[in-house]
Scaffold this motif. Sequence first.
Motif, PDB file in Angstrom:
ATOM      1  N   GLN A   1       2.064   1.649  -3.497  1.00  0.00           N
ATOM      2  CA  GLN A   1       0.948   2.095  -4.324  1.00  0.00           C
ATOM      3  C   GLN A   1       0.688   3.588  -4.105  1.00  0.00           C
ATOM      4  O   GLN A   1       0.491   4.345  -5.054  1.00  0.00           O
ATOM      5  CB  GLN A   1      -0.308   1.286  -4.006  1.00  0.00           C
ATOM      6  CG  GLN A   1      -1.501   1.648  -4.854  1.00  0.00           C
ATOM      7  CD  GLN A   1      -2.746   0.849  -4.464  1.00  0.00           C
ATOM      8  OE1 GLN A   1      -2.770   0.152  -3.453  1.00  0.00           O
ATOM      9  NE2 GLN A   1      -3.777   0.951  -5.266  1.00  0.00           N
ATOM     10  N   GLY A   2       0.704   4.020  -2.875  1.00  0.00           N
ATOM     11  CA  GLY A   2       0.509   5.441  -2.563  1.00  0.00           C
ATOM     12  C   GLY A   2       1.640   6.291  -3.112  1.00  0.00           C
ATOM     13  O   GLY A   2       1.410   7.397  -3.629  1.00  0.00           O
TER      14      GLY A   2
ATOM     15  N   MET B   1       0.976   6.798  -6.712  1.00  0.00           N
ATOM     16  CA  MET B   1      -0.070   7.798  -6.918  1.00  0.00           C
ATOM     17  C   MET B   1       0.487   9.206  -6.710  1.00  0.00           C
ATOM     18  O   MET B   1       0.130  10.139  -7.430  1.00  0.00           O
ATOM     19  CB  MET B   1      -1.242   7.526  -5.971  1.00  0.00           C
ATOM     20  CG  MET B   1      -1.962   6.225  -6.291  1.00  0.00           C
ATOM     21  SD  MET B   1      -3.078   5.684  -4.985  1.00  0.00           S
ATOM     22  CE  MET B   1      -4.379   6.881  -5.140  1.00  0.00           C
ATOM     23  N   THR B   2       1.376   9.341  -5.731  1.00  0.00           N
ATOM     24  CA  THR B   2       1.996  10.633  -5.469  1.00  0.00           C
ATOM     25  C   THR B   2       2.885  11.034  -6.646  1.00  0.00           C
ATOM     26  O   THR B   2       2.898  12.199  -7.051  1.00  0.00           O
ATOM     27  CB  THR B   2       2.804  10.586  -4.161  1.00  0.00           C
ATOM     28  OG1 THR B   2       1.948  10.147  -3.109  1.00  0.00           O
ATOM     29  CG2 THR B   2       3.390  11.934  -3.812  1.00  0.00           C
TER      30      THR B   2
ATOM     31  N   LYS C   1       0.832  -1.206   0.000  1.00  0.00           N
ATOM     32  CA  LYS C   1       0.000   0.000   0.000  1.00  0.00           C
ATOM     33  C   LYS C   1       0.866   1.255   0.000  1.00  0.00           C
ATOM     34  O   LYS C   1       0.536   2.243  -0.648  1.00  0.00           O
ATOM     35  CB  LYS C   1      -0.957   0.011   1.190  1.00  0.00           C
ATOM     36  CG  LYS C   1      -2.132  -0.916   1.008  1.00  0.00           C
ATOM     37  CD  LYS C   1      -3.125  -0.759   2.127  1.00  0.00           C
ATOM     38  CE  LYS C   1      -4.296  -1.703   1.920  1.00  0.00           C
ATOM     39  NZ  LYS C   1      -5.263  -1.608   3.019  1.00  0.00           N
ATOM     40  N   PHE C   2       1.980   1.225   0.733  1.00  0.00           N
ATOM     41  CA  PHE C   2       2.886   2.375   0.740  1.00  0.00           C
ATOM     42  C   PHE C   2       3.427   2.610  -0.670  1.00  0.00           C
ATOM     43  O   PHE C   2       3.434   3.748  -1.160  1.00  0.00           O
ATOM     44  CB  PHE C   2       4.049   2.155   1.713  1.00  0.00           C
ATOM     45  CG  PHE C   2       4.946   3.348   1.842  1.00  0.00           C
ATOM     46  CD1 PHE C   2       4.653   4.360   2.738  1.00  0.00           C
ATOM     47  CD2 PHE C   2       6.085   3.472   1.061  1.00  0.00           C
ATOM     48  CE1 PHE C   2       5.472   5.470   2.854  1.00  0.00           C
ATOM     49  CE2 PHE C   2       6.910   4.571   1.166  1.00  0.00           C
ATOM     50  CZ  PHE C   2       6.603   5.575   2.069  1.00  0.00           C
TER      51      PHE C   2
END
Length: 86
Positions: A64-65, A68-69, A61-62
């Motif tokens: 993936q985030g 996105m960033t 998830k990190f």
Amino acid sequence: MNFLKLFLRSIALLPGVIQGTEALFGAETGEQKKKAAVEIVGAAINITDAVTMKHIADSDKFTQGLGMTIDGVVMCLNASLWANRS
């Protein structure tokens, strides 16, 4: 290193990494450049160490985030005068 420091460090690295990735992988697809940028930032902030030390509970998830960033930073750079250097 606590999570906030880790997160802010990763954010601070993004513009330079994105510019460098663009210079090195300019002919590649956007997805390939994004993957390279995520790997570079991940290595720079030692995601593996952060997971081991329990600063990051879910590395997927990190990551993936972070991706996105990176998309957001690229969007901002492309909309700025930086993209229109001519």
